[in-house]
Enzyme design. Structure first.
Site, PDB file in Angstrom:
ATOM      1  N   ASP A 119       0.844  -1.200   0.000  1.00 15.00           N
ATOM      2  CA  ASP A 119       0.000   0.000   0.000  1.00 15.00           C
ATOM      3  C   ASP A 119       0.877   1.248   0.000  1.00 15.00           C
ATOM      4  O   ASP A 119       0.622   2.201   0.723  1.00 15.00           O
ATOM      5  CB  ASP A 119      -0.948  -0.030   1.197  1.00 15.00           C
ATOM      6  CG  ASP A 119      -2.095   0.973   1.076  1.00 15.00           C
ATOM      7  OD1 ASP A 119      -2.299   1.530  -0.026  1.00 15.00           O
ATOM      8  OD2 ASP A 119      -2.785   1.206   2.088  1.00 15.00           O
ATOM      9  N   ARG A 144      -0.047   8.984   0.645  1.00 16.98           N
ATOM     10  CA  ARG A 144      -0.813   9.077   1.891  1.00 16.98           C
ATOM     11  C   ARG A 144      -0.185   8.248   3.001  1.00 16.98           C
ATOM     12  O   ARG A 144      -0.476   8.451   4.179  1.00 16.98           O
ATOM     13  CB  ARG A 144      -2.270   8.639   1.666  1.00 16.98           C
ATOM     14  CG  ARG A 144      -2.408   7.192   1.238  1.00 16.98           C
ATOM     15  CD  ARG A 144      -3.843   6.739   0.955  1.00 16.98           C
ATOM     16  NE  ARG A 144      -3.807   5.410   0.354  1.00 16.98           N
ATOM     17  CZ  ARG A 144      -3.622   5.167  -0.945  1.00 16.98           C
ATOM     18  NH1 ARG A 144      -3.517   6.170  -1.787  1.00 16.98           N
ATOM     19  NH2 ARG A 144      -3.556   3.937  -1.398  1.00 16.98           N
ATOM     20  N   ASN A 145       0.656   7.289   2.638  1.00 18.37           N
ATOM     21  CA  ASN A 145       1.286   6.412   3.620  1.00 18.37           C
ATOM     22  C   ASN A 145       2.773   6.702   3.830  1.00 18.37           C
ATOM     23  O   ASN A 145       3.504   5.866   4.340  1.00 18.37           O
ATOM     24  CB  ASN A 145       1.080   4.947   3.230  1.00 18.37           C
ATOM     25  CG  ASN A 145      -0.361   4.520   3.468  1.00 18.37           C
ATOM     26  OD1 ASN A 145      -1.024   5.059   4.362  1.00 18.37           O
ATOM     27  ND2 ASN A 145      -0.846   3.594   2.665  1.00 18.37           N
ATOM     28  N   ASP A 176       2.465   2.948   7.713  1.00 18.33           N
ATOM     29  CA  ASP A 176       1.279   2.185   7.399  1.00 18.33           C
ATOM     30  C   ASP A 176       1.614   0.783   6.909  1.00 18.33           C
ATOM     31  O   ASP A 176       1.375   0.423   5.757  1.00 18.33           O
ATOM     32  CB  ASP A 176       0.434   2.920   6.353  1.00 18.33           C
ATOM     33  CG  ASP A 176      -1.021   2.494   6.446  1.00 18.33           C
ATOM     34  OD1 ASP A 176      -1.291   1.501   7.137  1.00 18.33           O
ATOM     35  OD2 ASP A 176      -1.871   3.145   5.827  1.00 18.33           O
TER      36      ASP A 176
HETATM   37  P1  ADP Z   1      -4.423   3.689   8.442  1.00 19.68           P
HETATM   38  O1  ADP Z   1      -3.252   2.971   7.917  1.00 19.68           O
HETATM   39  O2  ADP Z   1      -5.266   2.802   9.291  1.00 19.68           O
HETATM   40  O3  ADP Z   1      -5.188   4.384   7.370  1.00 19.68           O
HETATM   41  P2  ADP Z   1      -2.522   5.624   9.266  1.00 19.68           P
HETATM   42  O4  ADP Z   1      -1.430   4.904   9.972  1.00 19.68           O
HETATM   43  O5  ADP Z   1      -2.252   5.950   7.839  1.00 19.68           O
HETATM   44  O6  ADP Z   1      -3.863   4.825   9.404  1.00 19.68           O
HETATM   45  O7  ADP Z   1      -2.825   6.959  10.065  1.00 19.68           O
HETATM   46  C1  ADP Z   1      -3.858   7.881   9.691  1.00 19.68           C
HETATM   47  C2  ADP Z   1      -3.348   9.323   9.738  1.00 19.68           C
HETATM   48  O8  ADP Z   1      -2.856   9.640  11.048  1.00 19.68           O
HETATM   49  C3  ADP Z   1      -2.172   9.610   8.822  1.00 19.68           C
HETATM   50  O9  ADP Z   1      -2.574   9.930   7.521  1.00 19.68           O
HETATM   51  C4  ADP Z   1      -1.479  10.776   9.516  1.00 19.68           C
HETATM   52  O10 ADP Z   1      -2.113  11.986   9.192  1.00 19.68           O
HETATM   53  C5  ADP Z   1      -1.704  10.463  10.978  1.00 19.68           C
HETATM   54  N1  ADP Z   1      -0.537   9.733  11.529  1.00 19.68           N
HETATM   55  C6  ADP Z   1      -0.352   8.413  11.554  1.00 19.68           C
HETATM   56  N2  ADP Z   1       0.811   8.072  12.120  1.00 19.68           N
HETATM   57  C7  ADP Z   1       1.404   9.228  12.465  1.00 19.68           C
HETATM   58  C8  ADP Z   1       2.676   9.572  13.101  1.00 19.68           C
HETATM   59  N3  ADP Z   1       3.550   8.620  13.457  1.00 19.68           N
HETATM   60  N4  ADP Z   1       2.952  10.870  13.297  1.00 19.68           N
HETATM   61  C9  ADP Z   1       2.077  11.828  12.906  1.00 19.68           C
HETATM   62  N5  ADP Z   1       0.885  11.589  12.315  1.00 19.68           N
HETATM   63  C10 ADP Z   1       0.540  10.307  12.094  1.00 19.68           C
HETATM   64 MG    MG Z   2      -2.887   5.056   5.990  1.00 21.28          MG
END
Ligand code: ADP
Ligand code: MG
Length: 322
Positions: A188, A192-193, A206
């Site tokens: 993925d 966005r990741n 992610d």
């Molecule tokens: P998922 O994989 O379930 O969609 P994510 O891990 O991508 O969730 O997290 C969702 C959002 O949270 C990210 O797009 C980001 O904006 C924020 N985020 C996630 N991890 C971090 C981090 N380590 N530091 C800052 N923001 C984060």
């Molecule tokens: Mg994500």
């Protein structure tokens, strides 16, 4: 059968469910050979066992006590949980809190943490530990500038320089080269990741869908515009299919966060791509970067470059960009 649904972690990208077909074992002897080095045939559903148990985290020293975490404001929403800013022993952290405490969700959540615990690189978002309370929480390093896609879109052409772009591309590729070396497939990879820290370093995050190469668990949900044709069609997820996604990510960086395949309806993207259509170079994108994109979108996975090779090229471009 096709199903379309909103991808929970993004607005515009759509996913297909149950798109991947189950495969027999015959492609192990396929002529091109290159992807077969990285993958094993997808087992029939239910044939895999990638269970992670809470005790494993405790034994490996990944447990964080709930009282050691101070939760701050909500900073993001993910598929399995909300992400909060936090403090852990005076360190700024991000905390993903599992919202669904069903067994399946817990398993998926712990799987993500276990994938992260096995990996350590400057360009991968680092796991710090797991809180095993009423709600499971995954604690990672804090990435102060948020996701790469938001960074690109909010700043745009007027703020983001060539140097920033090559830095993001090269950082991401370095993280992916490490994953490739460790034989992990991300599945993925997309802007966005990728997250950006206060020093503007880009790190791949992610790992919710990342699996060891030979586990081949089927997730069943793929972001179509980022996923390689053979991965969509035959569940062939390899570092080479990650490389296809990396090409899309490069396009996102150099188009300042546009949605890939602009003007092509999602339902037509797969057909267009299978007929040989590829995206044009974004406005102002250096030719040497577009050449890399073109290589990553080779229909023959075996002919795509490796992340290790590409990382060398991007480092050279980075060194020559002021
Ligand atoms: P998922 O994989 O379930 O969609 P994510 O891990 O991508 O969730 O997290 C969702 C959002 O949270 C990210 O797009 C980001 O904006 C924020 N985020 C996630 N991890 C971090 C981090 N380590 N530091 C800052 N923001 C984060
Ligand atoms: Mg994500």
């Amino acid at each position: 059968m096709w199903y379309f649904a909103k991808h929970p972690s993004g607005k515009e990208e759509m996913i297909s469910k149950n798109y991947a077909k189950e495969r027999g074992s015959h492609y192990e002897s396929d002529a091109d050979g290159l992807c077969t080095r990285l993958v094993k045939p997808v087992p029939k559903r239910g044939n895999y066992d990638y269970s992670v148990d809470k005790q494993a985290f405790i034994d490996l020293g990944w447990r964080i006590k709930e009282k050691d975490i101070k939760l701050g404001e909500l900073i993001g929403k993910g598929e399995f949980g909300d992400v909060y800013r936090g403090k852990y022993r005076e360190q700024k952290v991000a905390v993903k809190v599992l919202k669904d405490s069903s067994k399946a969700a817990t398993q998926q959540f712990l799987t993500e943490a276990s994938v992260m615990s096995a990996l350590r690189h400057d360009n991968l978002v680092q796991l710090l530990g797991v809180v095993l309370g009423d709600n499971i929480q995954i604690v990672t390093e804090f990435m102060g500038k948020g996701s790469l896609i938001d960074y690109l879109r909010s700043r745009g052409r007027s703020v983001i320089t060539r140097k920033d772009q090559i830095n993001f591309a090269s950082d991401t590729c370095n993280g992916m080269a490490y994953l490739e070396k460790e034989k992990f497939v991300h599945r993925d990879l997309a802007a966005r990741n990728v997250l950006i820290n206060d020093d503007c370093t880009a790190k791949v995050s992610d790992f919710g869908l990342a699996r060891p190469v030979d586990s081949n668990q089927q997730g069943g949900k793929f972001p179509i515009k980022w996923t390689a044709p053979e991965a969509l069609k035959d569940s062939l997820f390899t570092s080479k299919s990650d490389m296809w996604s990396f090409g899309i990510l490069l396009w996102e960086i150099y188009s300042f966060g546009r949605v890939p395949y602009p003007r092509i309806p999602l339902a037509n993207v797969v057909t267009h791509v299978s007929e040989g259509y590829r995206m044009e170079s974004p406005d102002g994108c250096p030719q040497e970067i577009y050449d890399i994109m073109t290589e990553t979108w080779n229909i023959n996975a075996g002919q795509r470059p490796s992340f290790t090779e590409t990382a060398v090229k991007l480092s050279a471009i980075r060194a020559n960009t002021s």
